[in-house]
Design a protein around this motif. Structure first.
Motif, PDB file in Angstrom:
ATOM      1  N   THR A 119       0.863  -1.177   0.000  1.00  0.00           N
ATOM      2  CA  THR A 119       0.000   0.000   0.000  1.00  0.00           C
ATOM      3  C   THR A 119       0.896   1.222   0.000  1.00  0.00           C
ATOM      4  N   ASP A 120       0.326   2.368  -0.391  1.00  0.00           N
ATOM      5  CA  ASP A 120       1.111   3.597  -0.396  1.00  0.00           C
ATOM      6  C   ASP A 120       1.584   3.961   1.004  1.00  0.00           C
ATOM      7  N   ARG A 121       0.758   3.670   2.022  1.00  0.00           N
ATOM      8  CA  ARG A 121       1.138   3.991   3.391  1.00  0.00           C
ATOM      9  C   ARG A 121       2.372   3.181   3.818  1.00  0.00           C
ATOM     10  N   LEU A 122       2.373   1.878   3.504  1.00  0.00           N
ATOM     11  CA  LEU A 122       3.536   1.057   3.833  1.00  0.00           C
ATOM     12  C   LEU A 122       4.758   1.486   3.027  1.00  0.00           C
ATOM     13  N   ASP A 123       4.529   1.881   1.782  1.00  0.00           N
ATOM     14  CA  ASP A 123       5.643   2.336   0.945  1.00  0.00           C
ATOM     15  C   ASP A 123       6.309   3.573   1.534  1.00  0.00           C
ATOM     16  N   THR A 124       5.508   4.511   2.033  1.00  0.00           N
ATOM     17  CA  THR A 124       6.094   5.724   2.607  1.00  0.00           C
ATOM     18  C   THR A 124       6.867   5.402   3.882  1.00  0.00           C
ATOM     19  N   GLU A 125       6.385   4.454   4.682  1.00  0.00           N
ATOM     20  CA  GLU A 125       7.110   4.055   5.887  1.00  0.00           C
ATOM     21  C   GLU A 125       8.451   3.439   5.522  1.00  0.00           C
ATOM     22  N   LEU A 126       8.448   2.601   4.486  1.00  0.00           N
ATOM     23  CA  LEU A 126       9.691   1.974   4.033  1.00  0.00           C
ATOM     24  C   LEU A 126      10.669   3.016   3.506  1.00  0.00           C
ATOM     25  N   LEU A 127      10.161   3.948   2.699  1.00  0.00           N
ATOM     26  CA  LEU A 127      11.006   5.016   2.166  1.00  0.00           C
ATOM     27  C   LEU A 127      11.557   5.898   3.276  1.00  0.00           C
ATOM     28  N   LYS A 128      10.717   6.147   4.274  1.00  0.00           N
ATOM     29  CA  LYS A 128      11.131   7.009   5.376  1.00  0.00           C
ATOM     30  C   LYS A 128      12.291   6.384   6.151  1.00  0.00           C
ATOM     31  N   ARG A 129      12.183   5.083   6.445  1.00  0.00           N
ATOM     32  CA  ARG A 129      13.265   4.398   7.164  1.00  0.00           C
ATOM     33  C   ARG A 129      14.544   4.375   6.329  1.00  0.00           C
ATOM     34  N   ALA A 130      14.399   4.094   5.041  1.00  0.00           N
ATOM     35  CA  ALA A 130      15.570   4.029   4.170  1.00  0.00           C
ATOM     36  C   ALA A 130      16.237   5.396   4.035  1.00  0.00           C
ATOM     37  N   PHE A 131      15.432   6.437   3.852  1.00  0.00           N
ATOM     38  CA  PHE A 131      15.973   7.782   3.674  1.00  0.00           C
ATOM     39  C   PHE A 131      16.638   8.282   4.958  1.00  0.00           C
ATOM     40  N   LEU A 132      16.027   7.978   6.102  1.00  0.00           N
ATOM     41  CA  LEU A 132      16.605   8.394   7.382  1.00  0.00           C
ATOM     42  C   LEU A 132      17.958   7.712   7.605  1.00  0.00           C
ATOM     43  N   GLY A 133      18.040   6.427   7.288  1.00  0.00           N
ATOM     44  CA  GLY A 133      19.318   5.729   7.406  1.00  0.00           C
ATOM     45  C   GLY A 133      20.370   6.302   6.472  1.00  0.00           C
ATOM     46  N   TRP A 134      19.929   6.676   5.255  1.00  0.00           N
ATOM     47  CA  TRP A 134      20.862   7.270   4.289  1.00  0.00           C
ATOM     48  C   TRP A 134      21.380   8.612   4.798  1.00  0.00           C
ATOM     49  N   LEU A 135      20.485   9.427   5.355  1.00  0.00           N
ATOM     50  CA  LEU A 135      20.885  10.732   5.882  1.00  0.00           C
ATOM     51  C   LEU A 135      21.859  10.600   7.051  1.00  0.00           C
ATOM     52  N   ARG A 136      21.729   9.525   7.814  1.00  0.00           N
ATOM     53  CA  ARG A 136      22.636   9.293   8.933  1.00  0.00           C
ATOM     54  C   ARG A 136      24.009   8.799   8.478  1.00  0.00           C
ATOM     55  N   GLY A 137      24.122   8.473   7.194  1.00  0.00           N
ATOM     56  CA  GLY A 137      25.392   7.979   6.675  1.00  0.00           C
ATOM     57  C   GLY A 137      25.573   6.497   6.845  1.00  0.00           C
ATOM     58  N   GLU A 138      24.494   5.785   7.184  1.00  0.00           N
ATOM     59  CA  GLU A 138      24.585   4.340   7.380  1.00  0.00           C
ATOM     60  C   GLU A 138      24.522   3.632   6.027  1.00  0.00           C
ATOM     61  N   PRO A 139      25.349   2.604   5.835  1.00  0.00           N
ATOM     62  CA  PRO A 139      25.373   1.903   4.539  1.00  0.00           C
ATOM     63  C   PRO A 139      24.191   0.949   4.376  1.00  0.00           C
ATOM     64  N   ARG A 140      23.954   0.578   3.129  1.00  0.00           N
ATOM     65  CA  ARG A 140      22.995  -0.458   2.757  1.00  0.00           C
ATOM     66  C   ARG A 140      21.541  -0.116   3.088  1.00  0.00           C
ATOM     67  N   HIS A 141      21.212   1.137   3.144  1.00  0.00           N
ATOM     68  CA  HIS A 141      19.807   1.522   3.293  1.00  0.00           C
ATOM     69  C   HIS A 141      19.184   1.792   1.928  1.00  0.00           C
ATOM     70  N   CYS A 142      19.837   2.620   1.142  1.00  0.00           N
ATOM     71  CA  CYS A 142      19.386   2.912  -0.216  1.00  0.00           C
ATOM     72  C   CYS A 142      20.493   3.675  -0.924  1.00  0.00           C
ATOM     73  N   SER A 143      20.335   3.830  -2.224  1.00  0.00           N
ATOM     74  CA  SER A 143      21.281   4.616  -3.032  1.00  0.00           C
ATOM     75  C   SER A 143      20.501   5.673  -3.799  1.00  0.00           C
ATOM     76  N   MET A 144      21.147   6.803  -3.983  1.00  0.00           N
ATOM     77  CA  MET A 144      20.511   7.895  -4.699  1.00  0.00           C
ATOM     78  C   MET A 144      20.984   7.950  -6.152  1.00  0.00           C
ATOM     79  N   ALA A 145      20.096   8.392  -7.016  1.00  0.00           N
ATOM     80  CA  ALA A 145      20.462   8.658  -8.407  1.00  0.00           C
ATOM     81  C   ALA A 145      20.954  10.095  -8.514  1.00  0.00           C
ATOM     82  N   ARG A 146      21.972  10.287  -9.323  1.00  0.00           N
ATOM     83  CA  ARG A 146      22.446  11.656  -9.545  1.00  0.00           C
ATOM     84  C   ARG A 146      21.400  12.410 -10.359  1.00  0.00           C
ATOM     85  N   VAL A 147      21.042  13.583  -9.902  1.00  0.00           N
ATOM     86  CA  VAL A 147      20.029  14.380 -10.591  1.00  0.00           C
ATOM     87  C   VAL A 147      20.700  15.145 -11.728  1.00  0.00           C
ATOM     88  N   PRO A 148      20.391  14.818 -12.978  1.00  0.00           N
ATOM     89  CA  PRO A 148      21.029  15.512 -14.103  1.00  0.00           C
ATOM     90  C   PRO A 148      20.418  16.885 -14.329  1.00  0.00           C
TER      91      PRO A 148
END
Length: 218
Positions: A119-148
């Motif tokens: 569901t969209d609600r579960l998707d946002t929770e998953l994205l939120k956890r992944a993005f928060l881990g990425w912002l903390r500098g923790e590995p293996r949460h997610c990877s970002m695409a370079r914005v051209p």
């Protein structure tokens, strides 16, 4: 040691007390925005029409809520998964001073136990956890695409259009070969320059007679 161009983790230190964090689940008609607002116990979730101005107003409203709670917001970080909308939204948000990121969809780990629940609600929770881990500098949460830049994206367009045209040409040729095969005509190459001249009643008749003779001899 992380490299300067490493997009698998954030290289900027995260002060969560002064950072407003939001993720967006984007669909064609609507956007579901989930936030982490400093000083606010609830984690807000808001469904918007697909409108970038409404999104900006929502982020500013959440920033005001954090300010009223005694937190001075000096950083707003937003992320969404790469998809059909591409990078235009990230570029637009950056013009307004918002730190915007685009997540590689395949880089977000999904639990096997919850793979069926979608569901969209579960998707946002998953994205939120992944993005928060990425912002903390923790590995293996997610990877970002370079914005051209818009120019870089436009430069890639001719290659993409050529790939689409080649794919469409292959599909049409295969359909032509299949139609001719049902008439007993094999080995004909529709891509040849003289294909229309070869595809005449005389040539087809002689080819069929030749094939029939061969079958009789066998």
């Amino acid at each position: 040691m992380p490299q300067p161009n490493d997009l698998s983790r954030s290289l900027a230190a995260l002060d969560q007390d002064n950072t407003l964090i939001a993720v967006i689940e984007i669909s064609q008609l609507s956007w579901l925005v989930a936030g982490i607002v400093p000083g606010v116990d609830r984690q807000p979730l808001k469904k918007l029409a697909a409108d970038e101005t409404a999104l900006l107003q929502l982020l500013y409203r959440w920033r005001d809520e954090a300010t009223k709670a005694g937190r001075a917001i000096d950083r707003i970080a937003v992320a969404y998964e790469a998809g059909r909308d591409g990078f235009w939204l990230a570029r637009w948000l950056r013009r307004w001073g918002i730190e915007a990121h685009v997540i590689h969809p395949t880089s977000v780990a999904v639990s096997r136990e919850h793979r069926r629940a979608k569901t969209d609600r579960l998707d946002t929770e998953l994205l939120k956890r992944a993005f928060l881990g990425w912002l903390r500098g923790e590995p293996r949460h997610c990877s970002m695409a370079r914005v051209p830049t818009l120019g870089e994206e436009d430069a890639k367009r001719p290659n993409r259009e050529r790939e689409n045209l080649v794919s469409e040409r292959t599909r049409i040729v295969n359909r032509m070969k299949s139609a001719l095969a049902r008439l007993g005509i094999r080995g004909f190459k529709p891509t040849l320059r003289e294909a229309p001249e070869r595809l005449t009643c005389g040539n087809l008749s002689s080819r069929r007679r030749s094939r029939s003779s061969t079958e009789c001899c066998q």
